[in-house]
Design an enzyme around this catalytic site. Structure first.
Site, mmCIF file in Angstrom:
data_model
loop_
_atom_site.group_PDB
_atom_site.id
_atom_site.type_symbol
_atom_site.label_atom_id
_atom_site.label_comp_id
_atom_site.label_asym_id
_atom_site.label_seq_id
_atom_site.Cartn_x
_atom_site.Cartn_y
_atom_site.Cartn_z
ATOM 1 C CG HIS A 150 -0.209 0.075 2.521
ATOM 2 N ND1 HIS A 150 0.349 -1.038 3.125
ATOM 3 C CD2 HIS A 150 0.081 1.126 3.345
ATOM 4 C CE1 HIS A 150 0.929 -0.687 4.254
ATOM 5 N NE2 HIS A 150 0.791 0.624 4.415
ATOM 6 N NE ARG B 193 7.326 -5.966 12.169
ATOM 7 C CZ ARG B 193 6.855 -4.765 11.841
ATOM 8 N NH1 ARG B 193 5.720 -4.328 12.409
ATOM 9 N NH2 ARG B 193 7.475 -4.000 10.972
ATOM 10 C CG ASP C 263 2.105 4.901 4.780
ATOM 11 O OD1 ASP C 263 1.537 3.798 4.690
ATOM 12 O OD2 ASP C 263 3.108 5.095 5.505
ATOM 13 C CG HIS D 86 5.257 0.660 2.733
ATOM 14 N ND1 HIS D 86 4.883 1.943 2.361
ATOM 15 C CD2 HIS D 86 4.554 0.387 3.868
ATOM 16 C CE1 HIS D 86 4.012 2.415 3.234
ATOM 17 N NE2 HIS D 86 3.796 1.491 4.161
#
Length: 331
Positions: free
Chosen positions: A236, A308, A238, A298
């Site tokens: 996508h 994470r 941002d 990204h």
């Protein structure tokens, strides 16, 4: 009357002579085709030809596989932009700004980057500061948490994932102890450091940058996605997802290959057969920042095991989208 001599001549003439035989004598066997015992193997030639055929078949298969791998890797090349094992004071990749991003940025002259791109630094945020923020997110999210693997904590709006919805974290009495003065001062300091670094690296006026929504902590596990909010792995841009974004940054709070597997951050450059992937491997205290336009397509790889933790800190050049810090016991 025939004489004796004539009779003798006649007998010699009438005696059958030996005719040459039409039968061909068996050819002498090639001594090279015999074993030491003298046994001949008439099928040895066939066996040799069969073995040769198998060797050639396997060779063709291996070459075919190597060819496919070659062209696949040729089409999509991966660069380890920021390996986890390296300590990187500063590393930058410059990429041309997308036309749409650049056209919008002209509305904010003091905020136009000298060049678009992305940078990584391991020297901005200390491990001590990262540990304080890691302790905060662990303590708070344990009172909520998405059932689909991707949980968020937004200190500015108060949003906390819980099951398949969001609740107000400030409505939970059990989370109040987590919001200590030291913790919130550290949070503000970290954001200020990253803002200053973005202004310096992209050569813009720091005062033209404003914190914007959403700025949030994230916790990602390998649990199966339950809602669209859990599907973090899709490529996508941002700026297309959030109108307010002009610059995006991430602070990683734990380590790839130590605390979790998968979960790398991948910048995708080029299209179709000419793609290049630039991989950022999360590391505690590592900051990654980039211009938010389509020049920085990204995605995040799926986390395959472990947990994470990171913080997404977002900036806008449009003051109407600015947000303030949470006002708690610090004030």
């Amino acid at each position: 009357m025939k004489t004796k001599e004539q009779n003798i001549r006649k007998r010699k003439t009438d005696s059958p002579t030996k005719e040459k035989s039409n039968v061909t004598e068996p050819a002498t066997k090639d001594p090279q085709k015999k074993t030491k015992s003298g046994i001949n193997f008439p099928d040895l030639g066939k066996a040799t030809r069969s073995t040769t055929h198998r060797v050639w078949t396997r060779s063709v298969m291996i070459i075919s596989v190597m060819t496919v791998v070659y062209f696949y890797t040729k089409d999509t090349k991966e660069i380890k932009f920021a390996p986890q094992k390296e300590t990187i004071p500063l590393r930058m990749q410059k990429v041309p700004c997308s036309a749409k991003y650049l056209a919008e940025m002209k509305e904010y002259p003091k905020c136009v980057p000298a060049t678009c791109g992305r940078f990584v630094s391991d020297s901005l945020i200390t491990k001590g500061e990262s540990q304080i923020l890691l302790n905060l997110v662990k303590e708070v999210i344990k009172h909520g948490g998405s059932s689909g693997g991707a949980s968020i904590l937004d200190l500015h709006s108060g949003a906390l994932s819980q099951g398949e919805k969001f609740i107000n974290v400030y409505s939970l009495p059990q989370t109040k102890e987590a919001f200590k003065k030291e913790t919130l001062i550290t949070y503000r300091m970290v954001k200020s450091k990253i803002k200053a670094a973005i202004a310096q690296r992209f050569d813009i006026d720091a005062d033209s940058l404003h914190l914007t929504h959403p700025t949030f902590f994230s916790r990602i596990t390998n649990a199966t996605a339950k809602t669209m909010h859990d599907e973090y792995w899709h490529p996508h841009v941002d700026k297309e997802t959030y109108e307010s974004f002009h610059y995006t940054s991430l602070l990683y709070l734990n380590d790839y290959k130590k605390d979790f597997n998968g979960g790398r951050f991948l910048f995708i450059d080029g299209i179709d057969k000419n793609k290049t992937i630039s991989a950022v491997e999360p590391k505690m205290g590592r900051v990654s920042a980039f211009t938010s336009g389509s020049e920085n397509l990204h995605n995040v790889e799926k986390v395959t095991d472990g947990t994470r933790f990171a913080i997404t800190i977002s900036f806008t050049c449009n003051s109407k989208f600015a947000i303030t810090d949470p006002k708690l016991s610090v004030d």
